[in-house]
Design a protein around this motif. Structure first.
Motif, mmCIF file in Angstrom:
data_model
loop_
_atom_site.group_PDB
_atom_site.id
_atom_site.type_symbol
_atom_site.label_atom_id
_atom_site.label_comp_id
_atom_site.label_asym_id
_atom_site.label_seq_id
_atom_site.Cartn_x
_atom_site.Cartn_y
_atom_site.Cartn_z
ATOM 1 N N GLN A 171 0.850 -1.191 0.000
ATOM 2 C CA GLN A 171 0.000 0.000 0.000
ATOM 3 C C GLN A 171 0.886 1.242 0.000
ATOM 4 O O GLN A 171 1.779 1.373 0.848
ATOM 5 C CB GLN A 171 -0.927 0.040 1.226
ATOM 6 C CG GLN A 171 -1.830 1.265 1.237
ATOM 7 C CD GLN A 171 -2.574 1.494 2.545
ATOM 8 O OE1 GLN A 171 -3.276 2.491 2.722
ATOM 9 N NE2 GLN A 171 -2.446 0.588 3.484
ATOM 10 N N ARG A 173 1.219 4.398 1.208
ATOM 11 C CA ARG A 173 0.574 5.183 2.270
ATOM 12 C C ARG A 173 1.628 5.963 3.058
ATOM 13 O O ARG A 173 2.093 5.528 4.118
ATOM 14 C CB ARG A 173 -0.212 4.262 3.201
ATOM 15 C CG ARG A 173 -1.091 4.978 4.225
ATOM 16 C CD ARG A 173 -1.801 3.984 5.124
ATOM 17 N NE ARG A 173 -2.787 4.624 5.976
ATOM 18 C CZ ARG A 173 -4.034 4.920 5.622
ATOM 19 N NH1 ARG A 173 -4.441 4.616 4.405
ATOM 20 N NH2 ARG A 173 -4.870 5.501 6.449
ATOM 21 N N ARG A 175 2.921 8.612 5.631
ATOM 22 C CA ARG A 175 2.375 9.290 6.800
ATOM 23 C C ARG A 175 3.501 9.941 7.593
ATOM 24 O O ARG A 175 4.627 9.450 7.626
ATOM 25 C CB ARG A 175 1.614 8.312 7.710
ATOM 26 C CG ARG A 175 0.270 7.836 7.155
ATOM 27 C CD ARG A 175 -0.718 8.983 7.110
ATOM 28 N NE ARG A 175 -2.055 8.596 6.683
ATOM 29 C CZ ARG A 175 -2.487 8.561 5.442
ATOM 30 N NH1 ARG A 175 -1.647 8.857 4.449
ATOM 31 N NH2 ARG A 175 -3.727 8.240 5.150
ATOM 32 N N ALA A 264 -3.324 4.754 -1.300
ATOM 33 C CA ALA A 264 -3.655 4.908 0.112
ATOM 34 C C ALA A 264 -5.145 4.700 0.329
ATOM 35 O O ALA A 264 -5.975 5.248 -0.401
ATOM 36 C CB ALA A 264 -3.239 6.290 0.605
#
Length: 378
Positions: A171, A173, A175, A264
């Protein structure tokens, strides 16, 4: 065993990542979304319903013996109109203010804060600068990956960002993670920590080779797009493409990609799912009529990912809750599929948090050892 408090807890992803290390145990939680609270109770046998912004909860934290503060917080704009220019002026009315207020009142040994990557660009970088100045200059914490120079704080934004795709999960993603240690408690030892930056990857074999390795092919027909709906998505995408925009649905495992990963996951329902469509061909799916859909199912094998697949993409399913070889993750019966998507999309990726927790435990062991050695010398 270090004691944690879990703020803005969602369904407990940050808490669980820390628990997996066997070095942390949770003693207090806070979440106000009623559906997330139901899932949290179901998973941890604990009601997290508390409002982080309330004086009642802050008093509860003050009376709680704990070591580590954990939490994510929404990305909000800060005021710069305050006369004192301290965090109480600059951040009041935002949820970051409440985190800073709790840290100020209770002085945890360390904290881990999580946010979206957009925090770094928010208000042209003003928001993250206020966050860091508050944590470092006003609250007196050392932040991993941030240094203090003659002209203020120095950091490379990339050092504060971790991406799930580097931690065994297919994934994309990114952050922001802020890991801090109490300089008031540990003194200059915080400048000699065993790590200079956050861990950028998970060691060992990935949990999944790629997205196709994670997907559960042969899904229930309910997850396939109706033919009319797919045509609508295609028209919408073509309209935007003609204007030079990149909006529209995305199929994330095209045959041309031999190592696919997902985009995401989002807490929103529709748009988040449409940018993570997958091919899952099955005989007899095309043209099938399903009561809940206005037109027959598409013949291209295009479907939404299932909530269970989203759970795997966040490390909840098939990883975070395996005990004695049995996966005990589940939702309460009353949690709708829409809520399941939302709760996973709003959560963190557990394997990322687990690596961060390992690094924090390593740093705390170092700091405690240095402190005890210093006391022996004295």
């Amino acid at each position: 065993m270090y004691k944690t408090i879990d703020l803005f807890a969602g369904i407990g992803g940050i808490r669980r990542g820390f628990e997996l290390t066997k070095s942390f145990t949770n003693v207090l939680s806070a979440e106000i979304d009623p559906y997330a609270c139901e899932t949290y109770k179901h998973l941890f046998d604990e009601d997290p319903f508390n409002d982080v912004t309330s004086e009642t909860f802050k008093k509860k934290v003050e009376k709680t013996e704990y070591d580590i503060l954990l939490g994510g917080f929404p990305c909000q704009a800060f005021s710069i109109a305050g006369k004192k220019q301290g965090f109480e002026d600059r951040t009041r009315g935002t949820l970051f203010f409440d985190i800073a207020d709790i840290i100020n009142r209770t002085r945890p040994k360390a904290f881990l804060l999580e946010n979206v990557e957009g925090l770094l660009r928010h208000k042209q970088g003003q928001t993250i600068r206020v966050v860091l100045e508050t944590l470092i200059n006003e609250l007196n914490y050392k932040i991993i990956g941030v240094e203090i120079g003659e002209n203020g704080i120095i950091y490379n934004p990339r050092d504060l960002v971790l991406n799930s795709k580097n931690f065994g999960i297919p994934q994309n993603r990114p952050r922001v993670y802020l890991m801090g240690f109490d300089k008031k408690l540990y003194g200059n030892n915080v400048n000699s920590l065993p790590i200079a930056n956050l861990p950028q990857k998970k060691e060992g074999l990935p949990l999944y080779k790629d997205l196709n390795d994670l997907l559960e092919f042969g899904a229930n027909p309910e997850y396939y797009l109706a033919e009319g709906y797919l045509e609508t998505l295609k028209r919408h995408k073509n309209r935007h493409k003609g204007k030079g925009n990149g909006f529209g649905y995305i199929i994330v495992n095209p045959p041309s990609n031999d190592k696919p990963i997902s985009n995401a996951l989002l807490a929103t329902g529709g748009s988040g799912k449409e940018r993570n469509l997958v091919y899952d061909f099955q005989d007899n799916i095309g043209g099938m009529e399903v009561k809940t859909k206005r037109t027959p199912l598409n013949a291209e094998g295009v479907r939404f990912m299932t909530p269970r697949e989203w759970g795997k993409l966040q490390g909840f399913v098939e990883y975070g809750f395996i005990e004695n070889g049995v996966d005990r993750f589940s939702f309460p019966e009353n949690i709708s599929k829409g809520q399941q998507y939302k709760q996973f999309g709003n959560s963190v990726t557990i394997p990322v948090i687990e690596e961060l927790a390992k690094s924090m435990a390593q740093c705390l062991a170092f700091l405690e050892e240095e402190s005890s050695t210093k006391n022996l010398i004295l």
